[in-house]
Scaffold this motif. Structure first.
Motif: not given
Length: 138
Positions: A44-62, A124-132
């Motif tokens: 959900r947070s990654r979808f929102s990051a796409f919606a608001v254009g937060d590239e830094a968050y998208l990369l850090s959560s990958w 490192n203990g945090h959820w991250v996106y791998v692939d789809g």
């Protein structure tokens, strides 16, 4: 992207569809104030990051093994709604999980749907996106 990001303020409803404000919901993850407790919350947070254009968050959560060196988000694409179709594992005590979703968007006057089954894991203990895996049908 700047025009879209300016249109979504912390007091607007979060693009992920929970009904909370962006500030109360995904904005807390984007700012680093909170971490995703589940794979679905990260999705959900990654979808929102796409919606608001937060590239830094998208990369850090990958995940580091699949993360691109950079992103080039399309400023003409506007993400409009998210539907969670299903999920497997990905809870607070799991190490991996999947989330199937439909992300609705507009490009100019054309509406589209991205249907994907995304894989998440902990790094490192945090959820991250791998692939789809995308479905050819929305």
């Amino acid at each position: 992207m700047e025009a879209l990001a300016a249109a979504v303020t912390p007091l607007n409803r979060c693009p992920c569809g929970t009904g909370e404000t962006l500030d109360e919901c995904c904005g807390r993850l984007h700012s680093g104030e909170a971490k995703a407790a589940t794979a679905e919350q990260l999705m959900r947070s990654r979808f929102s990051a796409f919606a608001v254009g937060d590239e830094a968050y998208l990369l850090s959560s990958w995940h580091s093994s699949t993360r691109p060196a950079e992103l080039d988000l399309d400023p003409g694409q506007r993400w409009t709604a998210l539907e969670i179709i299903g999920k497997s594992r990905g809870g607070p005590f799991d190490k991996e999980g999947t989330v199937e979703f439909r992300a609705h968007y507009r490009e100019g006057r054309t509406a589209g749907v991205l249907h994907e089954n995304s894989t998440f894991t902990r790094e490192n203990g945090h959820w991250v996106y791998v692939d789809g895996t995308q479905s050819p049908r929305g």
